[in-house]
Design an enzyme around this catalytic site. Structure first.
Site, PDB file in Angstrom:
ATOM      1  N   HIS A  82       0.841  -1.195   0.000  1.00  0.00           N
ATOM      2  CA  HIS A  82       0.000   0.000   0.000  1.00  0.00           C
ATOM      3  C   HIS A  82       0.876   1.245   0.000  1.00  0.00           C
ATOM      4  O   HIS A  82       1.906   1.288   0.651  1.00  0.00           O
ATOM      5  CB  HIS A  82      -0.902   0.023   1.243  1.00  0.00           C
ATOM      6  CG  HIS A  82      -1.778   1.226   1.304  1.00  0.00           C
ATOM      7  ND1 HIS A  82      -2.930   1.331   0.557  1.00  0.00           N
ATOM      8  CD2 HIS A  82      -1.653   2.382   1.985  1.00  0.00           C
ATOM      9  CE1 HIS A  82      -3.491   2.510   0.800  1.00  0.00           C
ATOM     10  NE2 HIS A  82      -2.738   3.166   1.662  1.00  0.00           N
ATOM     11  N   ASP A 161     -14.490   2.621   8.846  1.00  0.00           N
ATOM     12  CA  ASP A 161     -13.428   3.540   8.430  1.00  0.00           C
ATOM     13  C   ASP A 161     -13.975   4.580   7.458  1.00  0.00           C
ATOM     14  O   ASP A 161     -13.630   5.763   7.554  1.00  0.00           O
ATOM     15  CB  ASP A 161     -12.272   2.769   7.786  1.00  0.00           C
ATOM     16  CG  ASP A 161     -11.262   3.716   7.166  1.00  0.00           C
ATOM     17  OD1 ASP A 161     -10.637   4.484   7.935  1.00  0.00           O
ATOM     18  OD2 ASP A 161     -11.119   3.738   5.935  1.00  0.00           O
ATOM     19  N   ARG A 168     -13.824  12.748  10.025  1.00  0.00           N
ATOM     20  CA  ARG A 168     -12.535  13.396  10.331  1.00  0.00           C
ATOM     21  C   ARG A 168     -12.230  14.501   9.335  1.00  0.00           C
ATOM     22  O   ARG A 168     -11.669  15.533   9.678  1.00  0.00           O
ATOM     23  CB  ARG A 168     -11.413  12.349  10.325  1.00  0.00           C
ATOM     24  CG  ARG A 168     -11.454  11.420  11.539  1.00  0.00           C
ATOM     25  CD  ARG A 168     -10.608  10.176  11.297  1.00  0.00           C
ATOM     26  NE  ARG A 168      -9.252  10.528  10.915  1.00  0.00           N
ATOM     27  CZ  ARG A 168      -8.490   9.780  10.113  1.00  0.00           C
ATOM     28  NH1 ARG A 168      -8.935   8.634   9.617  1.00  0.00           N
ATOM     29  NH2 ARG A 168      -7.273  10.167   9.819  1.00  0.00           N
ATOM     30  N   SER A 183      -6.639   3.471  10.100  1.00  0.00           N
ATOM     31  CA  SER A 183      -7.460   3.535   8.894  1.00  0.00           C
ATOM     32  C   SER A 183      -6.823   2.723   7.764  1.00  0.00           C
ATOM     33  O   SER A 183      -7.464   1.876   7.130  1.00  0.00           O
ATOM     34  CB  SER A 183      -7.621   5.007   8.501  1.00  0.00           C
ATOM     35  OG  SER A 183      -8.127   5.156   7.210  1.00  0.00           O
ATOM     36  N   LYS A 187      -8.029  -1.514   6.418  1.00  0.00           N
ATOM     37  CA  LYS A 187      -8.424  -1.875   5.055  1.00  0.00           C
ATOM     38  C   LYS A 187      -7.597  -3.039   4.524  1.00  0.00           C
ATOM     39  O   LYS A 187      -8.112  -3.930   3.854  1.00  0.00           O
ATOM     40  CB  LYS A 187      -8.292  -0.653   4.131  1.00  0.00           C
ATOM     41  CG  LYS A 187      -9.422   0.359   4.369  1.00  0.00           C
ATOM     42  CD  LYS A 187      -9.273   1.610   3.528  1.00  0.00           C
ATOM     43  CE  LYS A 187      -8.336   2.598   4.182  1.00  0.00           C
ATOM     44  NZ  LYS A 187      -8.682   4.003   4.077  1.00  0.00           N
TER      45      LYS A 187
HETATM   46  N1  URA Z   1      -5.549   7.474   4.039  1.00  0.00           N
HETATM   47  C1  URA Z   1      -6.388   6.639   4.673  1.00  0.00           C
HETATM   48  O1  URA Z   1      -6.751   5.593   4.133  1.00  0.00           O
HETATM   49  N2  URA Z   1      -6.821   6.960   5.902  1.00  0.00           N
HETATM   50  C2  URA Z   1      -6.459   8.084   6.533  1.00  0.00           C
HETATM   51  O2  URA Z   1      -6.881   8.308   7.633  1.00  0.00           O
HETATM   52  C3  URA Z   1      -5.597   8.967   5.856  1.00  0.00           C
HETATM   53  C4  URA Z   1      -5.152   8.625   4.615  1.00  0.00           C
END
Ligand code: URA
Ligand code: CA
Length: 445
Positions: A82, A161, A168, A183, A187
């Site tokens: 990622h 999320d 946020r 976060s 994923k």
């Molecule tokens: N990318 C994400 O997937 N989550 C965040 O909180 C910030 C950037």
């Protein structure tokens, strides 16, 4: 349990238990806890932080909030990669066949791009015939037979999320390391990864502007991995210019092919080799970084990585002849140069601005349902450190029916994205450091 008590506990610097964190996430996801209470909690976390244990519990609570992909039908260690906040992720296009050819199974579910960030799925779809929809069974079979499959993300991964990230975004609580780290990791875990390699960008074009912040984010994600049994390695890389020289879907596929032939842009290849080597180590296909790197060099030099790319394209219904004859890929009808406004040396190239300019030519979606022009995009002709003279071509725009006014705006944007200085910039590393479960290694290449 009462939500207000948990907000107060965090506000006063307390440590929440796993049950308390699960209560908040489950309650928020189901709608029992309102946005205003979750906002107050997120702000308390922003100021008070979270322990590594709390961060890991938050990650798992979010990972459990929706579908959890079961990849146990695939042999081997599934290592996911990622990238936090890069423009133009040509890296995935190169890495997938590269590490698959070296024995690491690649089972990737990817998204489409929105705004200036291109999506891997869109890039693959620019290959004639390439299909990104597969059933779960077809997906798993393809990875077992071919070693690599990349399909479009469907279903409902980490809804907690999604909801919290949106909250946020409008409550000034995005920039909190435990919230970002959980976060990202939630994923990857919900998507079935056994191990994770992260590319954490640092610098002006990145999410984390300073090296210290990037290191702290990397460490937080590696710690989560250790706590939840998914070994994680984070490579901290510079984002002072786009990695490759192509921005745009078919243009990036062409650059990926060039890179797999050993002829692409050097930083792109270098970062792919570094990330890929850690994928081999975590995937138990090499004992250490040096051995992994030698394997990858061999897989590139022998043409096996390129051959794997052809197999992968064919397995998903695409035309594998594109690899030997890239002119079969979509090609724009018109091209114009962008000239350098002054004389000197390129000192930085703002990747985000280049990404937005490419989107304006049709390479990306301005709205969620905009249509993409596969052939549109930008080729950069100059990189950091290159000497330039006034009027020299620094980039080339590829487009089909962009009108005059928009074209002028794109040219202006590309010109301003290039910073030109009077003297060559100090050479800067592409990779600053690597964070593993055993500690931080500064990079010396
Ligand atoms: N990318 C994400 O997937 N989550 C965040 O909180 C910030 C950037
Ligand atoms: Ca194997």
């Amino acid at each position: 349990m009462r939500t207000v008590d948990l907000i107060a506990k965090k506000r006063d610097g307390g440590e929440l238990t796993a049950e308390e964190i699960a209560y908040l996430i489950d309650g928020y996801c189901s709608g029992d806890i309102p946005d205003y209470q979750m906002s107050a909690w997120a702000m308390a976390v922003f100021f008070r932080g979270m322990t590594a244990r709390e961060t890991a519990d938050l990650t798992m609570a979010m990972a459990r909030s929706g579908d959890q992909i079961d990849l146990s039908g695939i042999e081997g260690v599934k290592v996911d990669k990622h990238s936090t906040g890069g423009v133009g992720d040509t890296v995935t296009l190169v890495l997938a066949p590269l590490v698959a050819a070296a024995g690491v199974p690649v089972a990737k579910m990817s998204g489409r791009g929105l705004g200036h960030t291109g999506g891997t799925i869109d890039k693959l779809e620019s290959i004639p015939g390439f299909c990104v929809e597969r059933t779960k069974e077809e997906f798993i079979r393809q990875v077992n037979e071919c070693g690599v499959a990349v399909i479009s993300q469907s279903g409902n991964i980490t809804p907690a999320d999604k909801k919290l990230y949106a909250l946020r975004d409008v409550t000034a609580t995005v920039n909190s390391i435990p919230l970002i780290a959980s976060s990202v990791m939630s994923k990857k875990i919900a998507s079935g990864a056994d191990a994770i390699v992260l590319d954490v960008k640092t610098g002006s074009g990145a999410f984390m502007k300073s090296l210290d912040e990037s290191m702290a984010l990397a460490q937080a994600m590696v710690d989560i991995g250790s706590q939840v049994g998914r070994e994680t390695v984070a490579v901290i890389s510079s984002m002072e210019e786009p990695l490759g020289s192509a921005i745009g879907n078919a243009l990036e596929v062409k650059e990926a092919i060039k890179t797999l032939k050993g002829a692409g842009s050097k930083p792109l290849l270098e970062l792919c080799l570094a990330l890929g080597s850690y994928m081999l180590v975590l995937g138990k296909q090499a004992d250490n970084y040096e051995e992994a790197r030698a394997r990858l060099n061999d897989v590139l030099a022998s043409g096996r990585a390129l051959e794997k790319f052809k197999q992968f394209i064919a397995a998903q219904g695409g035309d594998p002849a594109c690899v030997d004859e890239p002119e079969r890929l979509p090609c724009a009808r018109r091209r114009i140069p962008v000239e350098c406004p002054s004389e000197g040396f390129v000192s930085s190239v703002d990747a985000e601005q280049i990404g937005i300019a490419a989107m304006m030519l049709g390479a990306g979606r301005e709205m969620k349902d905009s249509r993409i022009d596969w052939s549109a995009g930008i080729e950069l002709r100059k990189r950091i450190g290159d000497p330039v003279s006034m009027g020299e071509t620094i980039a080339e725009l590829h487009f089909n029916d962009t009108d005059r006014d928009r074209l002028d705006a794109v040219r202006q944007r590309v010109r301003s994205a290039f910073s030109i200085a009077g003297a060559p910039p100090e050479p800067r590393p592409l990779i600053y450091a690597v964070v593993t479960k055993d500690g931080v290694k500064t990079w010396t290449e």
